[in-house]
Design a protein around this motif. Structure first.
Motif, short mmCIF file in Angstrom:
data_model
loop_
_atom_site.label_atom_id
_atom_site.label_comp_id
_atom_site.label_asym_id
_atom_site.label_seq_id
_atom_site.Cartn_x
_atom_site.Cartn_y
_atom_site.Cartn_z
N ASP A 91 0.85 -1.19 0.00
CA ASP A 91 0.00 0.00 0.00
C ASP A 91 0.88 1.24 0.00
O ASP A 91 2.05 1.20 0.39
N ALA A 92 0.30 2.35 -0.46
CA ALA A 92 0.91 3.68 -0.33
C ALA A 92 -0.01 4.51 0.55
O ALA A 92 -1.23 4.40 0.47
N GLN A 121 -4.77 0.26 8.08
CA GLN A 121 -5.86 -0.66 7.79
C GLN A 121 -7.14 -0.25 8.49
O GLN A 121 -8.25 -0.52 8.00
N TYR A 122 -7.00 0.41 9.63
CA TYR A 122 -8.16 0.73 10.45
C TYR A 122 -8.56 2.20 10.36
O TYR A 122 -9.24 2.72 11.24
N MET A 123 -8.13 2.86 9.27
CA MET A 123 -8.59 4.22 9.02
C MET A 123 -9.91 4.22 8.25
O MET A 123 -10.49 5.27 8.00
N GLY A 124 -10.36 3.04 7.85
CA GLY A 124 -11.62 2.89 7.13
C GLY A 124 -12.16 1.50 7.38
O GLY A 124 -12.08 0.97 8.49
N TRP A 171 -9.87 -2.78 3.11
CA TRP A 171 -8.46 -2.41 2.92
C TRP A 171 -7.61 -3.65 2.67
O TRP A 171 -6.78 -3.67 1.74
N TYR A 172 -7.80 -4.67 3.50
CA TYR A 172 -6.98 -5.88 3.37
C TYR A 172 -7.17 -6.55 2.01
O TYR A 172 -6.19 -6.92 1.35
N LEU A 216 -2.50 -1.74 -12.19
CA LEU A 216 -2.01 -0.37 -12.37
C LEU A 216 -2.46 0.56 -11.25
O LEU A 216 -1.71 1.43 -10.83
N SER A 217 -3.67 0.40 -10.77
CA SER A 217 -4.22 1.28 -9.74
C SER A 217 -4.44 0.52 -8.44
O SER A 217 -5.48 0.63 -7.80
N HIS A 218 -3.44 -0.25 -8.04
CA HIS A 218 -3.55 -1.04 -6.83
C HIS A 218 -3.80 -0.17 -5.60
O HIS A 218 -4.56 -0.54 -4.71
#
Length: 260
Positions: A158-159, A182-185, A190-191, A220-222
């Motif tokens: 992730d970025a 991971q826990y900001m949403g 997220w996972y 491309l848009s991971h």
């Protein structure tokens, strides 16, 4: 003009010549097919990307390791270890990799690396594609406690605008280390979005364990990230394990491609 039709001669069964017409769209289609056949990419190029990469085989690194997904009380029993080490046999031991390991007593441990990068445009949103290459000894198709030692250990990346780090949920012996980003949403969303693949190599289970190099690449848009006013962002990659045993990996290469 391009929109005019072009004529070529085509021989018929009576050896006479008649015009055979191609439209502009037909010619454009043929050109596109030819470019695809020859390996040209009409929509994607490294020239369109800002690339950050690390070759762990030969470089010292400022990547910072950390772990999440386990209870505070288990910390001394997780057998954490990490650092630059020679690659194991039968790989080239004259080359290095970034070694990282844990004994997954929690059935959820994440073994992660993070780094802050700069040189991007300030306050700009980018999509990010990742490539991760590593040495893994886990064959395909094996059974294991909690999950397969290969397929149940997922490669994630992730970025982020913020520094990825552990946060503690609850207190005392019930304390549990979680990954902050991971826990900001929605944590499960997220996972699932972070997964790039797993660590199972090309060997079958009956062939036994042996280290091989494996590479996984995201779409491309991971990930999507917005830089700060200094053109900085955070990168993170590693694994999340559903196998209740020890996992050992040697990372050899990492690349992040940023596109506006």
């Amino acid at each position: 003009m391009l929109f005019n039709t072009l004529s070529v001669l085509k021989k018929n069964d009576n050896s006479t010549h008649q015009p055979f017409q191609f439209s502009y769209l037909t010619i454009l289609g043929l050109i596109t097919a030819l470019l695809l056949i020859t390996g040209c990419d009409l929509t994607d190029s490294d020239q369109d990307a800002t690339i950050f990469e690390t070759d762990f085989r030969s470089e010292n690194t400022d990547w910072d390791p950390f772990y999440t997904g386990y209870t505070v009380s288990d910390e001394e029993n997780m057998e954490f270890d990490n650092g630059i080490k020679p690659l194991p046999e039968p790989l080239n031991s004259s080359e290095n990799g970034y070694y990282i390991t844990a004994l997954n007593r929690s059935d959820n441990v994440k073994m992660l690396l993070r780094n802050r990068i700069d040189g991007l445009d300030p306050n700009t949103t980018y999509s990010v594609r990742f490539t991760v290459r590593f040495a893994t000894e886990e064959p395909s198709g094996c059974a294991g406690v909690g999950g397969a030692p290969g397929e149940a250990v997922k490669v994630i990346a992730d970025a982020s605008e913020v520094r990825p780090e552990p946060i503690i949920e609850n207190e005392g012996d019930d304390g549990y280390y979680l990954l902050n980003i991971q826990y900001m949403g929605d944590s499960q969303e997220w996972y699932q979005n972070a997964i790039m693949g797993n660590i199972a190599n090309s060997r079958e289970c009956e062939d036994g364990e042996e280290f091989e190099i494996k590479e996984v690449t995201s779409g491309l848009s991971h990930s999507t990230v917005t830089t700060n006013e200094n053109g900085e962002a955070w990168l993170m990659f590693g694994t999340r394990s559903g196998f209740e045993g020890q996992t050992e990996l040697y990372y050899t290469y990492f690349k992040a491609e940023f596109r506006k």
